[in-house]
Design a protein around this motif. Structure first.
Motif, PDB file in Angstrom:
ATOM      1  N   SER A  14      32.526  30.665  47.132  1.00  0.00           N
ATOM      2  CA  SER A  14      31.597  29.448  47.212  1.00  0.00           C
ATOM      3  C   SER A  14      32.130  28.240  46.759  1.00  0.00           C
ATOM      4  O   SER A  14      31.805  27.202  47.061  1.00  0.00           O
ATOM      5  CB  SER A  14      30.155  30.006  46.592  1.00  0.00           C
ATOM      6  OG  SER A  14      29.726  30.958  47.261  1.00  0.00           O
ATOM      7  N   TYR A  23      27.839  41.649  50.310  1.00  0.00           N
ATOM      8  CA  TYR A  23      28.921  42.109  51.185  1.00  0.00           C
ATOM      9  C   TYR A  23      30.458  42.724  50.738  1.00  0.00           C
ATOM     10  O   TYR A  23      30.763  42.428  49.371  1.00  0.00           O
ATOM     11  CB  TYR A  23      29.207  41.030  52.424  1.00  0.00           C
ATOM     12  CG  TYR A  23      28.241  40.917  53.447  1.00  0.00           C
ATOM     13  CD1 TYR A  23      26.734  40.613  53.121  1.00  0.00           C
ATOM     14  CD2 TYR A  23      28.545  41.382  54.681  1.00  0.00           C
ATOM     15  CE1 TYR A  23      25.982  40.243  54.258  1.00  0.00           C
ATOM     16  CE2 TYR A  23      27.665  41.527  55.781  1.00  0.00           C
ATOM     17  CZ  TYR A  23      26.375  41.183  55.274  1.00  0.00           C
ATOM     18  OH  TYR A  23      25.221  41.141  56.407  1.00  0.00           O
ATOM     19  N   MET A  81      25.981  30.555  50.774  1.00  0.00           N
ATOM     20  CA  MET A  81      26.888  31.711  51.084  1.00  0.00           C
ATOM     21  C   MET A  81      27.155  32.389  49.717  1.00  0.00           C
ATOM     22  O   MET A  81      27.153  33.576  49.853  1.00  0.00           O
ATOM     23  CB  MET A  81      28.185  31.098  51.120  1.00  0.00           C
ATOM     24  CG  MET A  81      28.245  30.098  52.530  1.00  0.00           C
ATOM     25  SD  MET A  81      27.990  31.265  53.959  1.00  0.00           S
ATOM     26  CE  MET A  81      29.414  31.798  54.098  1.00  0.00           C
ATOM     27  N   PHE A 134      27.128  36.551  50.416  1.00  0.00           N
ATOM     28  CA  PHE A 134      28.312  37.194  50.218  1.00  0.00           C
ATOM     29  C   PHE A 134      28.163  38.214  48.972  1.00  0.00           C
ATOM     30  O   PHE A 134      28.860  39.160  48.733  1.00  0.00           O
ATOM     31  CB  PHE A 134      29.483  36.268  49.976  1.00  0.00           C
ATOM     32  CG  PHE A 134      30.262  35.775  51.065  1.00  0.00           C
ATOM     33  CD1 PHE A 134      30.655  36.844  52.203  1.00  0.00           C
ATOM     34  CD2 PHE A 134      30.036  34.341  51.505  1.00  0.00           C
ATOM     35  CE1 PHE A 134      31.313  36.133  53.313  1.00  0.00           C
ATOM     36  CE2 PHE A 134      30.492  33.938  52.780  1.00  0.00           C
ATOM     37  CZ  PHE A 134      31.185  34.972  53.488  1.00  0.00           C
ATOM     38  N   SER A 156      35.105  38.314  50.920  1.00  0.00           N
ATOM     39  CA  SER A 156      34.971  37.278  49.891  1.00  0.00           C
ATOM     40  C   SER A 156      36.358  36.880  49.408  1.00  0.00           C
ATOM     41  O   SER A 156      36.638  35.601  49.444  1.00  0.00           O
ATOM     42  CB  SER A 156      34.099  37.374  48.684  1.00  0.00           C
ATOM     43  OG  SER A 156      32.641  38.038  48.937  1.00  0.00           O
ATOM     44  N   PRO A 178      32.560  36.474  45.480  1.00  0.00           N
ATOM     45  CA  PRO A 178      31.458  35.328  46.408  1.00  0.00           C
ATOM     46  C   PRO A 178      31.598  34.016  45.588  1.00  0.00           C
ATOM     47  O   PRO A 178      31.345  33.140  46.024  1.00  0.00           O
ATOM     48  CB  PRO A 178      30.294  36.227  46.306  1.00  0.00           C
ATOM     49  CG  PRO A 178      30.544  37.763  46.217  1.00  0.00           C
ATOM     50  CD  PRO A 178      31.800  37.689  45.345  1.00  0.00           C
ATOM     51  N   TYR A 213      38.102  34.689  52.121  1.00  0.00           N
ATOM     52  CA  TYR A 213      37.516  33.268  52.374  1.00  0.00           C
ATOM     53  C   TYR A 213      37.822  32.351  51.217  1.00  0.00           C
ATOM     54  O   TYR A 213      38.025  31.144  51.326  1.00  0.00           O
ATOM     55  CB  TYR A 213      35.946  33.370  52.623  1.00  0.00           C
ATOM     56  CG  TYR A 213      35.675  33.644  53.981  1.00  0.00           C
ATOM     57  CD1 TYR A 213      35.999  32.736  54.906  1.00  0.00           C
ATOM     58  CD2 TYR A 213      35.188  34.818  54.501  1.00  0.00           C
ATOM     59  CE1 TYR A 213      35.561  32.870  56.348  1.00  0.00           C
ATOM     60  CE2 TYR A 213      34.687  35.002  55.808  1.00  0.00           C
ATOM     61  CZ  TYR A 213      35.397  34.290  56.705  1.00  0.00           C
ATOM     62  OH  TYR A 213      34.913  34.361  57.929  1.00  0.00           O
ATOM     63  N   PHE A 238      34.027  39.262  59.703  1.00  0.00           N
ATOM     64  CA  PHE A 238      33.235  39.449  59.139  1.00  0.00           C
ATOM     65  C   PHE A 238      32.500  41.118  59.466  1.00  0.00           C
ATOM     66  O   PHE A 238      31.902  41.974  58.509  1.00  0.00           O
ATOM     67  CB  PHE A 238      31.786  38.940  59.710  1.00  0.00           C
ATOM     68  CG  PHE A 238      30.263  38.936  59.210  1.00  0.00           C
ATOM     69  CD1 PHE A 238      30.079  38.710  58.134  1.00  0.00           C
ATOM     70  CD2 PHE A 238      29.484  39.716  60.135  1.00  0.00           C
ATOM     71  CE1 PHE A 238      28.861  38.734  57.389  1.00  0.00           C
ATOM     72  CE2 PHE A 238      28.254  40.062  59.558  1.00  0.00           C
ATOM     73  CZ  PHE A 238      27.938  39.490  58.317  1.00  0.00           C
TER      74      PHE A 238
END
Length: 617
Positions: free
Chosen positions: A509, A551, A544, A548, A556, A505, A559, A459
C-alpha cells in the motif's frame, strides 16, 4: 513446613500385612489331586476351542448367501456372525495404499471411509484427510422387483484383495448367490492419486427393478486444512464438467443447487485438495448441491462446505455397469495434467476467459521454471522483475503522455479561462489542441487497460497455485496465504480488515501511494462542486491495505516489488530519458503540421459543431 519423621508404627503395620498375605497364599495352595483335575479340565477346554475355531472358519469361508430384498435375512446374518465374535461387522475395513495415498474401505456399504494424503500436512502439522470420521458417504439407492427400496450403505460386502500387474485390486461383492451379486471394484496404481472404480451387477435382473432408476448418492463435508477458515472457504467450491466440456461452478459464498445434463466429472474442491468423481461415459443428468457452512472467522470450526450429488445410473436388462474414477489428491496443475483424457486439470480455478489463459499458460509454467532454480519467495521477486521489464515500453509510453500533458497544461488552463462560460466550445478547442500537438489524453489509460488481464491473472494465481502452498519467505510462513506479524486476541476482529496484521500488504500500500503521487495524483483536476479526486486517489492505497490483508502474501509481495520497480523505471525515464524542453519543441512543431483527420475524428468534430450550432439557435 511440617518436618517428616520416621514412623515406626507404620512399618510394623506393613510387615504384619505382608506376613498375613504369605500365610493365606500358603494355606490356599492346591493339592496334587487338584492340580491333575485342573489339567484334565484345561485339555477339554482346548479341544472345545479347536472345534469352535473350525466352525468360525467355516462361517467366514462360506458366507451365507443373502437375499438383498430380505432385511430380516441380512439381520439374521449379522446376528450369526455376532455369535462367533463378529459383533460389529461394519468395523471391518480393507486398506489400499501406495506412495502418495491411503484409502480405507469399509465392508459395510463398500465405501471409502478414510482418504489420507501421505505427503502433505495441514497448517498445524496434522496429516491432510479428505475423508475421515464419517464426513463422507457413498451408496446406490434402488428399488427391488417387489417395490422395496434398498441402499447399498446398509449392505455388507465380501472383500477380496489381489494384485494385478503391480496394481492393488479390491473386489467387494454383496451376494444373493455365488453368481448373483453387486460388485464394487477398486484398482489402485503405484504412486497415483487416481483410483479406478467400477460398479457392476450380475444375475440381479430379478432383484433390481427396471421401472425405477438407480440413484448414485455421494456426499461430503469439506474438512478445514488452513489457519483461516474464511480464506480457505473462498476457494472451496463444487465444480463440474457437463454438456460437452462446459465448465460450471456452484456459488462460493452461499447455498446453491443445480440440475444438469451429461455430467462428465464432479469436483468437490477444498482449496488445495480435491475429491473428484469422473465417468468414462457421462451421467445423463444429476442434481448438485453445495451448502455453505462458514458464517464467520473461527479458529476451531472444522468444516467449510457440504456437498451432495445425486446421479442416476442406467439399468439395462436389470443389470448395472458403470466405469468411474476416484481422485483424492492435490489441486495441482502438474498432477492433474496427467489425466488429460478426463480433463481434470480444468477443475483448477485459473480464472475466466483470457485471464485464465494467461494464468494457466504463462504465469503457472513461467513460475514453475523459475522456482526450479530459486527459492519460492525469490522466484516471485524474479518473476516480478521480468514482468515489469517486459511492460517497461508501456510504462514509457504512459509517462511520455503524462509529460506531454504537463507541457500543455498552461495552454489548457488559459483555454479554460477563455471559454469558462461555454463548456462545449472549451471541449472543442481542447480536442483541437490535443490533435495539433499529437497528444492523446487516452494514452495514459492504455497501460492500465493492458495490465488489467495481468492483474486479474495474478490475483487468481497466487492464492490457488499449489506450488506456493506452505512455502515460506522472510516472515511469511505460507506464500499462498496471508502473513501475520500480529494476531489480535481471540474474539477481536476489525470489520473488513480481519483478526490479524499482515506486513506485506502494508508495504504494498505504501508503494502504491508513492506510485500514484508520481502519476495521476499530481495531475488530477479539481473543479468546484466536484469531489476532491486527489483525496479519492490517496484513499485507494488505504482501501488496498484492507483488501490485501486477507489475501495471499505472495500477491502482496508481487505488488510491493512491482510498484517499487515501476517507480524506479519512471525516475530513470524522467531524469535520464525524457527532456521537457525537447517535448515542448516537438509539440510546437506538430502544431505547425497540417493534421489529417480520420473518419472517427471527423465524425466527432461534426457532432460537436452540430451541437454548438443547435445551442446557438
Amino acid at each position: 513446613m511440617e518436618e517428616k519423621k520416621f514412623d515406626v508404627n507404620s512399618i510394623i503395620g506393613f510387615v504384619l500385612i505382608f506376613g498375613i498375605l504369605i500365610f493365606m497364599f500358603y494355606q490356599n495352595q492346591p493339592t496334587p489331586e487338584e492340580v491333575e483335575a485342573e489339567k484334565a479340565k484345561q485339555e477339554q477346554i482346548d479341544v472345545k476351542k479347536v472345534d469352535e475355531n473350525a466352525e468360525t472358519e467355516t462361517v467366514i469361508n462360506q458366507v451365507p448367501q443373502l437375499d438383498l430384498r430380505d432385511s430380516t435375512a441380512v439381520a439374521n446374518y449379522q446376528g450369526k456372525l455376532g455369535a462367533f465374535g463378529f459383533t460389529k461387522p461394519s468395523n471391518a475395513t480393507t486398506i489400499l495404499e501406495n506412495e502418495v495415498l491411503l484409502l480405507e474401505i469399509s465392508n459395510k456399504g463398500g465405501q471409502i471411509v478414510e482418504a489420507k494424503m501421505k505427503n502433505f500436512v495441514t497448517y498445524d502439522s496434522i496429516p491432510v484427510y479428505l475423508v475421515k470420521d464419517g464426513n463422507a458417504s457413498f451408496g446406490l439407492d434402488f428399488s427391488t422387483s417387489d417395490n422395496r427400496v434398498l441402499n447399498t450403505q446398509d449392505l455388507y460386502f465380501e472383500p477380496t484383495l489381489t494384485n494385478s500387474n503391480g496394481n492393488q485390486v479390491l473386489s467387494l461383492k454383496a451376494k444373493t448367490a455365488n453368481n448373483q451379486y453387486l460388485e464394487y471394484r477398486y484398482e489402485m496404481k503405484p504412486n497415483d492419486y487416481l483410483v479406478d472404480f467400477t460398479i457392476k451387477s450380475k444375475g440381479l435382473d430379478n432383484v433390481i427393478s427396471d421401472n425405477k432408476p438407480v440413484k448414485l448418492d455421494w456426499k461430503l463435508k469439506a474438512i478445514r486444512h488452513s489457519k483461516s477458515i474464511q480464506y480457505e472457504n473462498r476457494y472451496t467450491r463444487l465444480t463440474y464438467n457437463h454438456e460437452d466440456d462446459k465448465l460450471s461452478k456452484l456459488s462460493e459464498g452461499s447455498d446453491d443447487e443445480e440440475t444438469e445434463e451429461n455430467i462428465k466429472w464432479i469436483s468437490y474442491r477444498q482449496h488445495f485438495f480435491s475429491s473428484i468423481l469422473a465417468a468414462d461415459e457421462p451421467f445423463k443428468s444429476g442434481q448438485l448441491t453445495s451448502v455453505n457452512l462458514v458464517e464467520e472467522e473461527s479458529r476451531t470450526f472444522g468444516f467449510t462446505k457440504e456437498y451432495a450429488s445425486a446421479l442416476p445410473l442406467e439399468v439395462e436388462a436389470g443389470e448395472i455397469s458403470k466405469d468411474l474414477h476416484w481422485y483424492f489428491g492435490p489441486t495441482d496443475v502438474e498432477i492433474l495434467t496427467q489425466y488429460e483424457d478426463l480433463g481434470l486439470v480444468d477443475s483448477i480455478p485459473f480464472g475466466w476467459g483470457i485471464f485464465g489463459w494467461i494464468n494457466r499458460y504463462v504465469f503457472t509454467p513461467f513460475y514453475s521454471l523459475i522456482s526450479t532454480y530459486f527459492p519460492y519467495g525469490i522466484a516471485i521477486v524474479i518473476m516480478t522483475i521480468l514482468v515489469r521489464l517486459a511492460m517497461s515500453p508501456v510504462t514509457y509510453k504512459s509517462y511520455l503522455s503524462q509529460a506531454k500533458m504537463k507541457v500543455l497544461k498552461p495552454e489548457i488552463t488559459e483555454m479554460g479561462e477563455k471559454f469558462k462560460d461555454n463548456a462545449m466550445k472549451k471541449q472543442q478547442e481542447t480536442m483541437k489542441l490535443y490533435g495539433k500537438a499529437g497528444v492523446s489524453p487516452m494514452s495514459g489509460c492504455i497501460p492500465a487497460v493492458i495490465q488489467m488481464p495481468i492483474f486479474y491473472a495474478l490475483f487468481m494465481f497466487f492464492p490457488t497455485s499449489f506450488a506456493l502452498r506452505q512455502k515460506s519467505f522472510l516472515w511469511a510462513d505460507d506464500l499462498s496465504s496471508f502473513d501475520t506479524i500480529y494476531q489480535f486476541p481471540e474474539g477481536f476482529s476489525i470489520p473488513f480488515y480481519g483478526d490479524h496484521v499482515s506486513l506485506f500488504p502494508i508495504l504494498a500500500s505504501i508503494a502504491i501511494f508513492f506510485y500514484m503521487m508520481m502519476t495521476t495524483g499530481q495531475n488530477m483536476p479539481t473543479q468546484p462542486g466536484m469531489p476532491n479526486m486527489k483525496f479519492i486517489m490517496y484513499l485507494m492505497p488505504f482501501m488496498m491495505l484492507f483488501f490485501f490483508n486477507n489475501y495471499a502474501s505472495g500477491l502482496s509481495l508481487y505488488y510491493f516489488v512491482s510498484n517499487m520497480i515501476t517507480i524506479g523505471i519512471m525516475l530513470i525515464i524522467k531524469n535520464f530519458i525524457l527532456d521537457n524542453d525537447k517535448i515542448h519543441a516537438q509539440i510546437q512543431e506538430n502544431k505547425k503540421k497540417p493534421k489529417k483527420e480520420n473518419k472517427f475524428q471527423k465524425k466527432m468534430r461534426e457532432m460537436m459543431e452540430q451541437a454548438e450550432s443547435n445551442k446557438k439557435k
